[in-house]
Design a protein around this motif. Structure first.
Motif, short mmCIF file in Angstrom:
data_model
loop_
_atom_site.label_atom_id
_atom_site.label_comp_id
_atom_site.label_asym_id
_atom_site.label_seq_id
_atom_site.Cartn_x
_atom_site.Cartn_y
_atom_site.Cartn_z
N ARG A 283 0.82 -1.21 0.00
CA ARG A 283 0.00 0.00 0.00
C ARG A 283 0.85 1.26 0.00
O ARG A 283 0.51 2.26 -0.65
CB ARG A 283 -0.98 -0.03 1.18
N ILE A 284 1.97 1.23 0.72
CA ILE A 284 2.86 2.41 0.70
C ILE A 284 3.46 2.59 -0.69
O ILE A 284 3.53 3.70 -1.22
CB ILE A 284 3.99 2.28 1.76
N ALA A 285 3.87 1.47 -1.28
CA ALA A 285 4.45 1.53 -2.63
C ALA A 285 3.44 2.15 -3.60
O ALA A 285 3.81 3.00 -4.43
CB ALA A 285 4.86 0.14 -3.07
N ASP A 286 2.18 1.73 -3.49
CA ASP A 286 1.14 2.28 -4.35
C ASP A 286 1.00 3.79 -4.13
O ASP A 286 0.92 4.57 -5.08
CB ASP A 286 -0.21 1.60 -4.06
N ALA A 287 0.98 4.17 -2.86
CA ALA A 287 0.75 5.59 -2.52
C ALA A 287 1.89 6.47 -3.02
O ALA A 287 1.68 7.59 -3.46
CB ALA A 287 0.57 5.74 -1.02
N LEU A 288 3.11 5.95 -2.95
CA LEU A 288 4.27 6.75 -3.34
C LEU A 288 4.58 6.63 -4.82
O LEU A 288 5.33 7.44 -5.37
CB LEU A 288 5.51 6.32 -2.54
N GLY A 289 4.06 5.61 -5.45
CA GLY A 289 4.38 5.37 -6.86
C GLY A 289 5.82 4.93 -7.06
O GLY A 289 6.44 5.25 -8.07
N GLU A 290 6.38 4.25 -6.09
CA GLU A 290 7.75 3.74 -6.23
C GLU A 290 7.90 2.47 -5.41
O GLU A 290 7.09 2.20 -4.51
CB GLU A 290 8.75 4.79 -5.73
N ASN A 291 8.92 1.70 -5.74
CA ASN A 291 9.15 0.48 -4.99
C ASN A 291 9.85 0.79 -3.68
O ASN A 291 10.87 1.47 -3.67
CB ASN A 291 10.02 -0.49 -5.80
N ILE A 292 9.29 0.32 -2.61
CA ILE A 292 9.95 0.48 -1.32
C ILE A 292 9.93 -0.85 -0.60
O ILE A 292 9.23 -1.79 -1.00
CB ILE A 292 9.24 1.54 -0.43
#
Lengths: 307, 401
Positions: free
Chosen positions: A283-292
Motif C-alpha cells: 500500500r505504501i508503494a502504491d501511494a508513493l508510486g515507487e518500490n519500497i
C-alpha cells in the motif's frame, strides 16, 4: 596443516638418498610445474644382474612429495628392474602409512619417475603428450584437458561417469562443481546438454531507459516530508484494522526506499505480522508510486521477540 | 617445542587482545539475554550492541551508526554487498572486479558469470598494481557493482581505492571495497573515500573469529541476503553474535587508539625481516608493490623450493607463516595472486608470507632470520632445479607427469 603420518614426517625431515647418484645409468625426470612438484630419480643399475644398486632423488615439492621420493628410493634399492617395474603408487603410500587423499598424486609422481627411469635405462622413448589444462581435481592432479579427452572418447554425460572414468573428484569431493562446469562446457561445444542442470540464464533484454520508471527519479518528485506524510496516511488507514487485533503500528524511519516501522502490542510474536508488513509495503508503494521495502524494527517493543 | 612461539601469520588471523576477551566475557556468562527482548535480561545486551556499533562507526568514520550491519564474517559482508546490489539493479548485467581478489569475491563473481553476468576482470602488472586504464574502460551504465579490495591479503599491495571509488561515483556505479586487510593496519575513513559499501572482519585485528561488518552508506540501495527477522534493521536477520559484536567493537576502539604508534614499529620490524632475508638468502625477492603496501605484510619468494616444505620446517622451530593465502592451502597450483603477477612457477611455489601485528616482537624477527636461511639451503640441496656446486639455478626440464 596436513595430518601427515609419522612415517611421512620422518621421511620428510630426514630424507633417505636425497642426492644425485654418481655414475647413474638411468634417469627419470617427471614433474608438473603448475602443481609444484618435480622429481629427478637417478639409478645405478648393475647391468648383469639388473639389480638397482643405488637410487637417489632430487625433488622440488611439498612435504609429501619429498617423503614419497625418499620412500621410493628405499623401496627399490636391491630390487631388479622387472621387480621394480611392478611397484604401484599405492604401495608407496602404504609404505608411508598412507597419504592424505589430496596428496596421493605425490606417490603417483614417484611411480612415474620410476617408469621414466626404467624406460631411460632400456633406451626407450617415453611419449610426451601431456597438455596441461586448468587443474580440476587437486587430489589426483587431473586437469580439464584429460577430462575432456575421456568425456569425448567415452560419451560421458554425468558427474558420476567422470568420477568413475578419470578418478577426478573421487577423493575429497571439493571439485564436483568444477567438474560439472567443465562437463557442461564440453557438452555444450558438442551441442549436447547436461541433464538436470540449466544452461546459462537468459540475459534479459535491456529495456530503454525511459521504459523503466526509475524509482530514484520518482522519489525526487516528492520531498521527504511529502513522502512521510503519504506513508503516515497509509499507516492511518491500516491502523484501525491492526488495532482491532490488539496491535499497533508506528513509523520509525524512512531512508530512501527503506521504510522502518515498529509493530507493537499483540503483533509481538504474531505469526501473521509478516503478512501485515507485506500488505503495508504494497500500500505504501502504491501511494508513493515507487518500490519500497518495509522493515520491521524493534523500536518500542520486540517484534517477533527473541527469535 | 620449547622454542620461542613466533606467530607471523596475522593476515590469516590474529591473537585476541586480552582487553577484548575481558570485555566480551560477561556476555558469555552473566548477560545471556537476547538483545531483542524487552525484559531486564535483554537490556544490557542491547545497550552493549549499540555501543559496539558506535565503536565500529567511529573506527571507520561512518556518519551514522545505522550504516553498520554486523555479519558473521567478511565473506558474508562481501556476498551481501554484491548480491544485494545485483538484486537492486536487475537490469544491469555487468560487474567489475580484479583478478587478485579474495575468494569471497572471486568465487561469487565466477558463479554470477555462469549465471549470465559479464564480469570485467581487471588485471594487475608484475608488481600487483591494478590496470587503471582497463578499469576506466569497463565503467558504464550497465555495471551493477564494482567490488575491489583495498589491500591484497597475500602481498599487502594497496589499490588506490579513493581514486577508483571516485571514478565509480562519477560514473554512477555502486562501489564495494573489501577492506579486510586494511582494517586495524591503516586508518580508514569513509568520510573521505567515496565507497558505498565496505567490508571488514573482526578477527583480522584482534577480535575473535565469527564476526564481520558491512558498512552501507546511507542512501545505498539494499536488499537483504538473509531475511526473517528485524535484526540489523531487517537488513541481516538472525539473532546477533552478541559476544563477537561486542568484542569487535572493543577491538575497533583499541585499534583506533594504537594504530599510529604501532604502525611505525611494525613497519620497521617488517623491513628488518625482509631485508635480512634477502641479504642472507640468494635467489629471493619480495613480491608485490613494495612501495605501496600495508605496513605489516611481506611476501618473499624463494626460488626453486616449495612453500609447504618451507612451512613444515619453519613449524619445527615454532615459526608460523603462510604460503600464499591460508585459504588456498591445500591447493596445488600457485595462488591466483602470484599467477596474476606472472611470478614464475619455480618462485611462486616458494613464496612465503610473513604478516606481523602489534604483538610481534623483535626477537621473533631475529628467530626467523636465524632459522630460515639454513632451511632454504637444505631444501635447495634436494631440489633438481638447484646446482649446489655453483650455488645457482640449473636447467631442469622434466617430462610432464
Amino acid at each position: 596443516m596436513w595430518n601427515y603420518s609419522e612415517k611421512v614426517k620422518d621421511h620428510f625431515f630426514a630424507p633417505r638418498n636425497a642426492k644425485a647418484v654418481e655414475d647413474a645409468n638411468a634417469t627419470g625426470d617427471v614433474g608438473s610445474l603448475s602443481c609444484g612438484d618435480a622429481l629427478r630419480l637417478t639409478l645405478k643399475v648393475n647391468e648383469e644382474t639388473e639389480i638397482i644398486e643405488e637410487a637417489g632423488f632430487q625433488t622440488f615439492g611439498c612435504g609429501s612429495a619429498i617423503a614419497s621420493s625418499s620412500a621410493l628410493t628405499e623401496m627399490i634399492i636391491g630390487k631388479t628392474i622387472s621387480e621394480a617395474q611392478n611397484l604401484t603408487n599405492q604401495q608407496i603410500a602404504d609404505y608411508l602409512d598412507g597419504l592424505p587423499p589430496e596428496k596421493m598424486h605425490c606417490s603417483v609422481m614417484g611411480m612415474e619417475a620410476l617408469h621414466a627411469a626404467i624406460a631411460n635405462y632400456r633406451g626407450e622413448e617415453v611419449a610426451e603428450d601431456h597438455d596441461e589444462g586448468e587443474l580440476i581435481c587437486r587430489c589426483y592432479a587431473i586437469d580439464s584437458e584429460l577430462i575432456k579427452r575421456v568425456v569425448l572418447q567415452n560419451n560421458l554425460t554425468s558427474l558420476g561417469d567422470v568420477i568413475r572414468y578419470t578418478k577426478a573428484g573421487g577423493a575429497c569431493g571439493a571439485c564436483h562443481e568444477k567438474i560439472e562446469w567443465a562437463l557442461e562446457d564440453i557438452l555444450k561445444a558438442e551441442g549436447k546438454t547436461l541433464g538436470g542442470i540449466p544452461a546459462k540464464l537468459p540475459v534479459p533484454e535491456t529495456k530503454p531507459e525511459t521504459a523503466t520508471p526509475a524509482p530514484a527519479a520518482a522519489s525526487t518528485k516528492l520531498t521527504t516530508v511529502q513522502r512521510i506524510k503519504k506513508i503516515e496516511a497509509v499507516l492511518d488507514e491500516v491502523r484501525p484494522g491492526i488495532q482491532a487485533d490488539g496491535g499497533d503500528i508506528q513509523l520509525n524511519d524512512v531512508e530512501d526506499d527503506m521504510v522502518f516501522v515498529s509493530l507493537t502490542g499483540a503483533c509481538n510474536g504474531c505469526g501473521l505480522a509478516g503478512a501485515t508488513i507485506a500488505m503495508v509495503e504494497e500500500r505504501i508503494a502504491d501511494a508513493l508510486g515507487e518500490n519500497i521495502t518495509v522493515y520491521p524494527v524493534a523500536g518500542s517493543s520486540a517484534m517477533g521477540g527473541a527469535a | 617445542m620449547s622454542e620461542l612461539k613466533c606467530y607471523l601469520d596475522n593476515n590469516a588471523t590474529t591473537q585476541i587482545d586480552p582487553a577484548v576477551v575481558e570485555t566480551m566475557m560477561p556476555f558469555l556468562t552473566e548477560h545471556y539475554g537476547n538483545p531483542s527482548s524487552i525484559h531486564s535480561f535483554g537490556q544490557p545486551v542491547g545497550k552493549a550492541l549499540a555501543k559496539a556499533r558506535e565503536q565500529v562507526q567511529t573506527f571507520i568514520g561512518a556518519e551514522h551508526s545505522s550504516e553498520i550491519i554486523f555479519t558473521s564474517c567478511a565473506t558474508e559482508a562481501t556476498a551481501t554487498a554484491i548480491l544485494s546490489t545485483v538484486e537492486s539493479y536487475p537490469e544491469k548485467k555487468e560487474i567489475i572486479t580484479s583478478v587478485v581478489e579474495h575468494p569471497a569475491t572471486l568465487e561469487l563473481c565466477r558463479t554470477l558469470e555462469r549465471k549470465g553476468y559479464k564480469i570485467h576482470w581487471i588485471g594487475v602488472d608484475k608488481q600487483g598494481r591494478l590496470d587503471i586504464d582497463a578499469y576506466k574502460q569497463a565503467l558504464s551504465k550497465n555495471v551493477a557493482i564494482i567490488s575491489i579490495m583495498w589491500a591484497n591479503n597475500e602481498t599487502g599491495t594497496l589499490f588506490p581505492i579513493q581514486k577508483l571509488a571516485m571514478l565509480a561515483k562519477q560514473a554512477g556505479i555502486p562501489f564495494h571495497c573489501d577492506a579486510v586487510q586494511v582494517a586495524g593496519k591503516m586508518p580508514i575513513n569513509v568520510e573521505f573515500v567515496d565507497v558505498d559499501m565496505l567490508s571488514i572482519s573482526g578477527h583480522k585485528f584482534h577480535a575473535p573469529k565469527g564476526v564481520g561488518a558491512l558498512y552501507l552508506r546511507r542512501g545505498s540501495k539494499f536488499r537483504p541476503m538473509i531475511r526473517g527477522g528485524h535484526q540489523e534493521r531487517g537488513r541481516r536477520a538472525g539473532t546477533e553474535n552478541v559476544t563477537g559484536i561486542i568484542a569487535m567493537g572493543k577491538a575497533c576502539e583499541l585499534a583506533a587508539k594504537s594504530i599510529f604508534e604501532d604502525t611505525a614499529r611494525i613497519e620497521l620490524m617488517r623491513s628488518r625481516l625482509e631485508q635480512g632475508l634477502r641479504a642472507r638468502i640468494p635467489n629471493s625477492f619480495v613480491t608485490g608493490d613494495v612501495k605501496n603496501r600495508v605496513p605489516n605484510t611481506t611476501n618473499v619468494a624463494f626460488e626453486f623450493v616449495e612453500g609447504e616444505a618451507i612451512l613444515l620446517m619453519l613449524n619445527q622451530h615454532g615459526i608460523a607463516a603462510s604460503s600464499g593465502s591460508a585459504c588456498t592451502s591445500g591447493a596445488l597450483e600457485p595462488s591466483h595472486v602470484m599467477k596474476a603477477m606472472e611470478i614464475p612457477y619455480t618462485a611462486a611455489h616458494g613464496a612465503i608470507r610473513f604478516s606481523l601485528s602489534r604483538f610481534t616482537t623483535e626477537d621473533m624477527i631475529d628467530h626467523v632470520l636465524e632459522k630460515l636461511p639454513p632451511i632454504i639451503e637444505r631444501l635447495r640441496l634436494m631440489s633438481p632445479y638447484w646446482d649446489a656446486e655453483n650455488n645457482a639455478a640449473k636447467d631442469f626440464i622434466p617430462m610432464f607427469g
